[in-house]
Design an enzyme around this catalytic site. Structure first.
Site, mmCIF file in Angstrom:
data_model
loop_
_atom_site.group_PDB
_atom_site.id
_atom_site.type_symbol
_atom_site.label_atom_id
_atom_site.label_comp_id
_atom_site.label_asym_id
_atom_site.label_seq_id
_atom_site.Cartn_x
_atom_site.Cartn_y
_atom_site.Cartn_z
ATOM 1 N N HIS A 66 1.016 -64.030 80.762
ATOM 2 C CA HIS A 66 1.081 -62.395 81.551
ATOM 3 C C HIS A 66 0.168 -62.319 82.600
ATOM 4 C CE1 HIS A 66 -1.858 -61.177 79.128
ATOM 5 N NE2 HIS A 66 -1.283 -61.526 78.018
ATOM 6 N N THR A 126 0.984 -61.215 75.143
ATOM 7 C CA THR A 126 0.980 -62.557 74.613
ATOM 8 C C THR A 126 1.992 -62.743 73.525
ATOM 9 O OG1 THR A 126 -1.296 -62.852 74.675
ATOM 10 C CG2 THR A 126 -0.308 -64.309 73.509
ATOM 11 N N HIS A 157 -9.448 -63.431 78.931
ATOM 12 C CA HIS A 157 -8.660 -62.251 78.651
ATOM 13 C C HIS A 157 -9.435 -60.784 78.897
ATOM 14 C CE1 HIS A 157 -6.853 -59.294 76.069
ATOM 15 N NE2 HIS A 157 -5.838 -59.941 75.800
HETATM 16 C C1 GP9 Z 1 -4.976 -61.930 70.597
HETATM 17 C C2 GP9 Z 1 -4.662 -62.630 71.945
HETATM 18 C C3 GP9 Z 1 -4.295 -61.455 73.071
HETATM 19 O O1 GP9 Z 1 -4.874 -62.784 69.601
HETATM 20 O O2 GP9 Z 1 -3.474 -63.399 71.843
HETATM 21 O O3 GP9 Z 1 -3.421 -60.969 73.094
HETATM 22 P P1 GP9 Z 1 -2.753 -60.278 74.342
HETATM 23 O O4 GP9 Z 1 -3.694 -58.858 74.334
HETATM 24 O O5 GP9 Z 1 -2.998 -61.018 75.543
HETATM 25 O O6 GP9 Z 1 -1.376 -59.604 74.338
HETATM 26 MN MN MN Z 2 -2.196 -62.706 76.605
#
Ligand code: GP9
Ligand code: MN
Length: 684
Positions: A475, A299, A415
């Site tokens: 991503h 992210t 996520h």
């Molecule tokens: C955490 C979120 C996730 O604050 O933005 O991040 P990622 O694991 O997708 O890099």
């Molecule tokens: Mn992310």
């Protein structure tokens, strides 16, 4: 006790046990480290051992009875470091880093409230030091005046290193690439402890500063020549068409483009987002060949690439390791050219990916992190706040912002490992028997519903029609470790080329007063977003160091570089070093054209790396009156803006909240059970 302290080793052992217990106590009661499983708890318990043995072990090299003095000094120093972090944490929910220490302005706000951060009960943390001093005074006479045998301290320090190695190995098993990916300070403290974190932080900073000192002003010239050359003139019709319009950027977490129009069990998984792509009257332009370009920073890389048109680093997250660099990022550029204010909304802790630091360098005015949201248990899953309450609770804040604004809404529920409460799941999982892949569709549906709710609310608030609305995927969500399940889903073998094709993420944009162009097949990547937005808002992107080009321009460069050196163009692709004809998907022998593309990608990535590693933008002035961003001008505390009480009532009526609570109580047992089951599955 007397017998024990009658030797230097006994005294050493007592000091070591004290610091161990104190650290563990502080981890548990002062820091909020979000311990999720038994292994993490075990690591928390053992992680002070290595640094205690190594640091206190140094004292054992001293001559005669001085050993005791050195033990006390080192013990006090370690205690001080820990306590300083306690005080800092009480205010910042974060740990002290070297840049924080050297930036005295960070203490500006802390200084005034320091009295409120220390308590009488903190004297308890001094107790062990006092006991040590008393013991030392009482027992040193009976200590031998000889220097200890060298073997002893060496064994102790080696044992410390050994414990550290085991600690790190266990930590990496629970959280792969903990150190390389540079996630979050909280994680490092949780897994490796506060002292090891300080050492790690110091090493990172020395490395970064060395790269920085070695660079000079001439280094930017080659980069500037390159980006100048690459610059694509704006599309005349669209240049400045969105001048002064609010920009609302919706971050679709882990969203592959394949979800668009994907059907599971005969149902669309993301019907609302599909409708934005497919219904002409929605006026969106959708880029079907848009790719993410992220690496380990995930992210954070996506945010960096989109807001700066630079690439992320090959290793770690530039957000963390280059968090103090000079940037000329989109928020600052929009502000200085067109008076925009900027904000980020995200239902997670502020220090994750070092956001609370680097956002200041980007010139982001407001950062609404988890402290702004109701993070009660039923509203949280996985990493943080669920997307529906996230968007809902963001509405009064959004409506309170001055216009024009640039607002970045960062979703989170979709996520990995795609946990979802039963009451939020409105589509059955897929049936590949790969838990996280199967749930991927459920959280994607939840995200889709959340975006729909948000769009409806924006319409109600009168913020939709006249704003630029942009949605993008950050991503991939399903990693290459899941090829079996992916092959099953797509009913074809998941070759490396096919998997590379899956790195497409959506990019769609609605510009007020502009008819949507439907689906465009231009090849593009995240690096192209900033120049595109600048041209739409009437700002010449040529003034800035940018590796991307305007996606609406006739001269747009269709070479999409992946961070590992692979690439896609309309005609060709390179995947894991092999070349492909992108029209047939067949592997081809290298030819001049693809070799030239490969070199161009390598050159471009290395120039971008030089910008970040040498902090080269500090030598670059975009235009005469450009004001370098001063991070000390930004504070992300709990009252960044005034939110009108009537707006709170409008979006979060009290009765509704009460009703919610009742419903949640009814469902609580169920949802807990579901979550545990899912967690089990993930852990298996
Ligand atoms: C955490 C979120 C996730 O604050 O933005 O991040 P990622 O694991 O997708 O890099
Ligand atoms: Mn992310």
């Amino acid at each position: 006790m007397k017998n024990f302290t009658s030797s230097k080793m006994g005294f050493f052992t007592i000091a070591a046990i004290f610091i161990w217990i104190k650290s563990y106590f502080i981890y548990l009661y002062e820091f909020n480290l979000d311990i999720q499983n038994l292994m993490q708890h075990f690591l928390l318990l053992i992680n002070p051992i290595s640094s205690t043995l190594v640091f206190l072990g140094i004292a054992l090299f001293a001559r005669g009875r001085r050993v005791g003095g050195y033990i006390i000094i080192i013990h006090t120093f370690m205690s001080f470091l820990l306590y300083a972090n306690v005080v800092f944490y009480r205010f910042n929910s974060d740990f002290i880093t070297l840049p924080v220490l050297t930036q005295t302005s960070n203490f500006g706000s802390l200084g005034s409230s320091i009295a409120s951060l220390v308590a009488w009960s903190d004297l308890f943390y001094l107790l062990d030091i006092i006991i040590l001093i008393v013991l030392f005074r009482k027992s040193r006479q009976i200590w031998s005046a000889e220097r200890m045998k060298m073997r002893q301290p060496i064994i102790i320090m080696t044992a410390g290193v050994l414990v550290f190695t085991i600690n790190l190995a266990l930590a990496e098993a629970d959280r792969p690439q903990l150190l390389k990916r540079t996630f979050d300070r909280n994680y490092i403290v949780k897994y490796l402890g506060a002292y090891n974190f300080t050492v790690y932080d110091a090493i990172q900073n020395v490395k970064s500063s060395t790269e920085r000192v070695l660079a000079d002003g001439n280094d930017i010239t080659e980069v500037q020549n390159y980006t100048d050359n690459k610059y694509a003139e704006p599309n005349e019709e669209l240049f400045g068409i969105a001048e002064g319009k609010n920009i609302i950027k919706i971050h679709l977490e882990s969203f592959h483009s394949f979800l668009i129009d994907y059907e599971l069990h005969g149902e669309e998984v993301t019907p609302f987002i599909n409708s934005l792509v497919n219904d002409e009257e929605e006026n969106y332009t959708y880029f079907e060949n848009f790719f993410h370009q992220t690496e380990q920073g995930k992210t954070a890389d996506a945010e960096l690439i989109v807001d700066t048109s630079l690439y992320g680093l090959p290793q770690g997250a530039a957000f963390v390791t280059k968090g103090k660099n000079t940037y000329q990022a989109l928020p600052a550029v929009l502000n200085q050219n067109a008076g925009y204010n900027s904000s980020v909304f995200h239902g997670d802790g502020k220090s994750f990916w070092n956001r609370d630091e680097i956002y200041k360098e980007f010139g982001i005015d407001y950062f609404f992190d988890e402290a702004y949201y109701n993070m009660s248990d039923e509203q949280v899953i996985g990493y943080g706040l669920k997307d529906k309450p996230f968007f809902k609770e963001s509405m009064p804040i959004l409506e309170s912002l001055e216009e024009p604004f640039y607002a970045h809404m960062m979703t989170l529920t979709h996520h990995h490992p795609y946990l979802i409460d039963e009451e939020d799941a409105t589509i059955e999982p897929s049936d590949t028997n790969d838990g996280s892949v199967d749930r991927y569709f459920q959280t994607a549906r939840y995200l889709d519903e959340s975006v729909e709710q948000f769009v409806d609310d924006l319409k109600e608030a009168g913020l939709y029609e006249d704003s630029v609305i942009m949605l993008y995927g950050d991503h991939y969500g399903i990693s290459e470790n899941h090829t079996r399940a992916l092959s099953e889903l797509f009913d074809e073998e998941m070759t490396p080329f096919k998997y590379a094709e899956l790195q497409r993420v959506p990019f769609m944009i609605k510009i007020p007063g502009v008819e949507g162009k439907g689906t465009l097949s231009e090849y593009a990547g995240q690096v192209d977003v900033m120049p595109t937005l600048l041209h739409l808002t009437g700002i010449k992107s040529q003034d800035y160091i940018q590796f991307g080009t305007d996606m609406f321009s006739d001269d747009h460069d269709d070479l999409v570089a992946f961070r590992n050196g692979d690439f896609f163009t309309e005609d060709y692709a390179m995947v894991k070093g092999l070349f492909y004809d992108n029209h047939t998907g067949e592997e081809i022998e290298p030819n001049d054209e693809v070799n030239e593309l490969k070199e161009r990608v390598e050159h471009e990535l290395s120039l971008s790396d030089r910008v970040l590693q040498g902090d080269l933008l500090r030598f670059y002035t975009p235009f005469e009156d450009w004001e370098p961003v001063k991070s000390s001008d930004y504070f992300y505390d709990s009252n960044q803006i005034d939110i009108d009480a009537s707006l709170m009532d409008k979006w979060l009526p009290k009765e509704e909240q009460d009703d919610d609570e009742e419903i949640d109580e009814d469902l609580d047992t169920d949802s807990e059970q579901t979550e545990n089951e899912l967690n089990d599955e993930v852990n298996r």
